[in-house]
Write an enzyme that holds these catalytic residues in place. Structure first.
Site, mmCIF file in Angstrom:
data_model
loop_
_atom_site.group_PDB
_atom_site.id
_atom_site.type_symbol
_atom_site.label_atom_id
_atom_site.label_comp_id
_atom_site.label_asym_id
_atom_site.label_seq_id
_atom_site.Cartn_x
_atom_site.Cartn_y
_atom_site.Cartn_z
ATOM 1 C CG ASP A 171 -1.804 1.092 1.128
ATOM 2 O OD1 ASP A 171 -1.756 2.016 0.288
ATOM 3 O OD2 ASP A 171 -2.281 1.438 2.495
ATOM 4 C CD GLU B 91 -3.814 7.344 0.399
ATOM 5 O OE1 GLU B 91 -4.896 6.744 0.073
ATOM 6 O OE2 GLU B 91 -2.921 6.862 1.056
ATOM 7 C CD GLU B 92 -1.230 5.137 3.519
ATOM 8 O OE1 GLU B 92 -2.214 5.336 4.533
ATOM 9 O OE2 GLU B 92 -1.232 4.175 2.995
#
Length: 364
Positions: free
Chosen positions: A185, A217-218
């Site tokens: 991921d 993004e995280e």
């Protein structure tokens, strides 16, 4: 079909990307690999002020503008305190399940220097019976790099704000197409986008293809938010992982996806609902190309598509997901065939998208 050569080529790129360090806001190593892989298959690329890589593969002229987004960052750890004996306290960058952290090996980064360490905790034989039943909170964990003082730590260049990742190698499981490693991921999404660009290298298409490798993004879809504003796409596709919960102790109704059944075409997650006409177009293309696929409804989580969708006047978006077990752990597991098929679906979508499709997205 996915050939052995395709799986082997995909694995090599995935391994390089996964084993690179790229915590949110510190994606430097990953960017170097991405640029190395795409330079000869795109017409131009640039890095914006936030760190996103925006690469353009030109179309035939006057075609629709596609933004395909894959985030480069991974969850990680950040040093918050160095005690006088050289132990490091830390906090999480991104969403962690704290129960997996004790006993892990880590790599702590100080500029170009990488220092190995381990995550320690109070020994179990000193715990009370009640403590043994509980998940150890992150604030009670520490990183031991073998130092004996804070001065030793500082001499290595480690300081408050230094980042760390779990120490893992990407390997195949039992000689199968299943592989395990950290940061799938979303390094597998990055790899799938790179692989799709390689499949398209000698292919003519109408669309202008903006491949955007996003940052942060995280911690809230930051990279996709600013890059979508800059690109101004007619349509957006995110490529990311999704949960494959096809394991013991989980009811089949909660699996979401399964390994080995192809990429998933997302219907909905917590961040957005895929545009119905765009979703149906992806399904139609998958069936025409004989690409196996799954439909995905994810109760939680979001992808870059959620940020692209609300950019400017709004953008029709969808997500192609790669099933992955044990997400946000150092032992994520995926099937190479699913990932290569995701690349093939992306490439077929690019080849077939036209201005007429864009017009239909806004029709009643």
């Amino acid at each position: 079909m996915v050939s052995e050569a395709e799986k082997a080529q995909f694995f090599v790129i995935l391994k390089k990307l996964s084993e690179a360090v790229g915590v949110s806001g510190h994606e430097f190593e990953v960017k170097k690999v991405v640029i190395e892989e795409i330079s000869d298959v795109v017409d131009e690329w640039r890095v914006d002020s936030l760190g996103n890589i925006i690469a353009l593969k030109k179309g035939g002229g006057n075609g629709p503008k596609i933004m395909i987004s894959a985030h480069m960052d991974e969850i990680g750890l950040m040093v918050t305190h160095i005690d006088k004996r050289g132990f490091l306290r830390f906090t999480g960058v991104g969403s962690w399940n704290e129960r997996i952290l004790p006993g892990q090996r880590v790599i702590v980064c100080a500029g170009d220097v990488k220092v190995r360490g381990v995550i320690g905790a109070k020994p179990p034989h000193l715990m009370t019976p009640e403590e043994k039943k509980q998940v150890i909170e992150m604030k009670k964990l520490f990183i031991d790099i073998g130092a004996t003082s804070s001065d030793e730590v500082k001499e290595l260049g480690i300081k408050v704000g230094s980042i760390a990742v779990l120490d893992r190698e990407v390997v195949r499981l039992g000689g199968t197409d299943r592989v395990t490693g950290k940061a799938f991921d979303n390094r597998v999404g990055v790899t799938s986008l790179i692989f799709a660009l390689k499949l398209l290298s000698d292919v003519e298409h109408e669309a202008e293809v903006y491949s955007v490798f996003t940052v942060q993004e995280e911690i809230g879809l930051k990279g996709a938010t600013v890059s979508a504003f800059a690109v101004k796409p007619d349509v957006g596709i995110a490529i990311d992982v999704t949960t494959a919960n096809d394991i013991p102790e989980v009811d089949e109704k909660d699996w979401v996806t399964e390994l080995g059944k192809g990429p998933a075409i997302k219907v909905m997650d917590k961040g957005n609902i895929s545009h119905p006409k765009l979703r149906e177009l992806l399904i139609k293309i998958a069936e025409e190309e004989k690409i196996p696929y799954q439909l995905e409804v994810l109760p939680g989580g979001a992808t870059d598509a959620a940020a692209i969708m609300v950019s400017r006047e709004g953008v029709p978006v969808a997500t192609i997901s790669i099933p992955c077990r044990y997400i946000h752990s150092p032992i994520e597991v995926l099937d190479l065939k699913d990932a290569v098929y995701a690349s093939k679906l992306l490439a077929a979508f690019v080849k077939k998208l036209s201005k007429d499709h864009i017009k239909r997205f806004s029709m009643l």
